[in-house]
Design a protein around this motif. Structure first.
Motif, PDB file in Angstrom:
ATOM      1  N   UNK A 222      11.421   9.278   2.197  1.00 60.30           N
ATOM      2  CA  UNK A 222      12.778   9.716   2.549  1.00 60.30           C
ATOM      3  C   UNK A 222      13.803   9.028   1.651  1.00 60.30           C
ATOM      4  N   UNK A 223      14.903   9.730   1.381  1.00 61.91           N
ATOM      5  CA  UNK A 223      16.060   9.111   0.737  1.00 61.91           C
ATOM      6  C   UNK A 223      16.938   8.535   1.847  1.00 61.91           C
ATOM      7  N   UNK A 224      17.296   7.262   1.749  1.00 62.61           N
ATOM      8  CA  UNK A 224      18.043   6.601   2.810  1.00 62.61           C
ATOM      9  C   UNK A 224      19.213   5.811   2.233  1.00 62.61           C
TER      10      UNK A 224
ATOM     11  N   UNK B  48       0.822  -1.204   0.000  1.00 62.93           N
ATOM     12  CA  UNK B  48       0.000   0.000   0.000  1.00 62.93           C
ATOM     13  C   UNK B  48       0.859   1.258   0.000  1.00 62.93           C
ATOM     14  N   UNK B  49       0.278   2.400  -0.426  1.00 61.58           N
ATOM     15  CA  UNK B  49       1.034   3.658  -0.430  1.00 61.58           C
ATOM     16  C   UNK B  49       1.508   4.030   0.975  1.00 61.58           C
ATOM     17  N   UNK B  50       2.490   4.918   0.990  1.00 58.76           N
ATOM     18  CA  UNK B  50       3.009   5.479   2.242  1.00 58.76           C
ATOM     19  C   UNK B  50       3.686   4.448   3.144  1.00 58.76           C
ATOM     20  N   UNK B  51       4.295   3.431   2.534  1.00 56.66           N
ATOM     21  CA  UNK B  51       5.121   2.519   3.322  1.00 56.66           C
ATOM     22  C   UNK B  51       6.469   3.173   3.612  1.00 56.66           C
ATOM     23  N   UNK B  52       7.145   2.755   4.684  1.00 60.97           N
ATOM     24  CA  UNK B  52       8.446   3.355   5.006  1.00 60.97           C
ATOM     25  C   UNK B  52       9.479   3.121   3.900  1.00 60.97           C
ATOM     26  N   UNK B  53      10.459   4.015   3.845  1.00 62.28           N
ATOM     27  CA  UNK B  53      11.631   3.819   2.996  1.00 62.28           C
ATOM     28  C   UNK B  53      12.606   2.907   3.724  1.00 62.28           C
ATOM     29  N   UNK B  54      13.438   2.188   2.952  1.00 64.02           N
ATOM     30  CA  UNK B  54      14.308   1.194   3.577  1.00 64.02           C
ATOM     31  C   UNK B  54      15.634   1.109   2.837  1.00 64.02           C
ATOM     32  N   UNK B  55      16.709   0.813   3.580  1.00 68.69           N
ATOM     33  CA  UNK B  55      18.007   0.519   2.997  1.00 68.69           C
ATOM     34  C   UNK B  55      18.628  -0.621   3.791  1.00 68.69           C
ATOM     35  N   UNK B  56      19.403  -1.462   3.102  1.00 68.84           N
ATOM     36  CA  UNK B  56      19.987  -2.664   3.706  1.00 68.84           C
ATOM     37  C   UNK B  56      21.468  -2.770   3.365  1.00 68.84           C
TER      38      UNK B  56
ATOM     39  N   UNK C 215      32.921  -1.281  10.458  1.00 71.92           N
ATOM     40  CA  UNK C 215      32.457   0.117  10.473  1.00 71.92           C
ATOM     41  C   UNK C 215      31.072   0.155   9.815  1.00 71.92           C
ATOM     42  N   UNK C 216      30.283   1.133  10.244  1.00 68.53           N
ATOM     43  CA  UNK C 216      28.914   1.288   9.748  1.00 68.53           C
ATOM     44  C   UNK C 216      28.654   2.765   9.483  1.00 68.53           C
ATOM     45  N   UNK C 217      28.037   3.082   8.347  1.00 64.99           N
ATOM     46  CA  UNK C 217      27.630   4.448   8.040  1.00 64.99           C
ATOM     47  C   UNK C 217      26.183   4.445   7.584  1.00 64.99           C
ATOM     48  N   UNK C 218      25.498   5.581   7.825  1.00 63.94           N
ATOM     49  CA  UNK C 218      24.120   5.699   7.357  1.00 63.94           C
ATOM     50  C   UNK C 218      23.764   7.163   7.192  1.00 63.94           C
ATOM     51  N   UNK C 219      22.732   7.421   6.375  1.00 61.02           N
ATOM     52  CA  UNK C 219      22.259   8.784   6.145  1.00 61.02           C
ATOM     53  C   UNK C 219      20.792   8.719   5.762  1.00 61.02           C
ATOM     54  N   UNK C 220      20.029   9.683   6.238  1.00 61.12           N
ATOM     55  CA  UNK C 220      18.622   9.797   5.884  1.00 61.12           C
ATOM     56  C   UNK C 220      18.316  11.269   5.656  1.00 61.12           C
TER      57      UNK C 220
END
Length: 228
Positions: free
Chosen positions: A111-113, A87-95, A223-228
């Motif tokens: 969101x861009x993630x 359905x619309x408006x589901x969360x954005x996701x990155x793996x 190491x871990x990096x992330x951005x939203x």
């Protein structure tokens, strides 16, 4: 079940970390709609890669449940970027996954993630000239990571910079980008705290956008990096 942590972040995203110890056979029963996922499993994935792939999808399920969002299938778009189908408006996701760690970022819809985890290894230093431009390379000589066993530009630092560029690449959501020209890091001299943030820029389609990449050390040797 080695779920390491689910951490709420400022402005709404959830950061999930999974310490992978299971085999694929142990992960399949934890995956809702496993029969629907079976045809999507990469054909050439060996046992460890299958386990990483499955753990990522189980982790996203847990993030959705934590958020109170409906269960949705994880698929990939034409650029290879994961998205939740439904359905619309589901969360954005990155793996991302590397070695024993699988990580995911669940963000508000639209969101861009981007997220990336890397095992610290010599490869990142050996190929540094392929992903860092001359200004970034020069700046790397002036940086030390807090708590690093090496002074100056260490294997961990180069792995972190590679991870940051991977996170920017995922944030951009376009194939064929030249890391040295379009994914840019502004690298301050000195000792960097861990965890910390790193200013970055995307140069896309004639425009420039500024971003803050968050970084941390999830375990020794990673190491871990992330951005939203």
């Amino acid at each position: 079940m080695p779920l390491h942590s689910i951490t709420p972040l400022a402005s709404g995203p959830l950061l999930g970390l999974w310490h992978l110890t299971e085999t694929p056979a142990a992960l399949w029963p934890q995956l809702a709609e496993a029969a629907a996922y079976a045809p999507l499993l990469p054909a050439r994935a060996d046992g460890p890669r299958q386990a990483q792939w499955l753990a990522g999808r189980v982790l996203v399920q847990l993030l959705l449940a934590t958020r109170g969002a409906p269960l949705a299938m994880l698929r990939n778009d034409e650029n290879g970027r994961p998205f939740l189908a439904g359905p619309p408006a589901l969360p954005a996701v990155s793996l991302s996954h590397s070695g024993e760690w699988v990580v995911a970022l669940l963000a508000p819809p639209g969101a861009a993630v981007g997220i990336d985890v890397e095992l610290v290894r010599d490869k990142a230093r050996r190929i540094a000239r392929k992903f860092l431009n001359e200004e970034e390379l020069a700046a790397s000589e002036t940086i030390t990571l807090a708590g690093s066993p090496e002074a100056g530009p260490s294997l961990e630092l180069f792995s972190l910079l590679w991870s940051a560029k991977e996170t920017l690449y995922k944030l951009a959501g376009q194939r064929g980008l030249i890391f040295r020209e379009t994914l840019l890091l502004d690298l301050p001299a000195g000792t960097w705290p861990l965890p910390g943030t790193l200013p970055a820029r995307l140069q896309l389609n004639g425009t420039s956008s500024r971003h803050q990449i968050c970084y941390l050390r999830p375990a020794a040797g990673y190491v871990l990096t992330y951005c939203c």
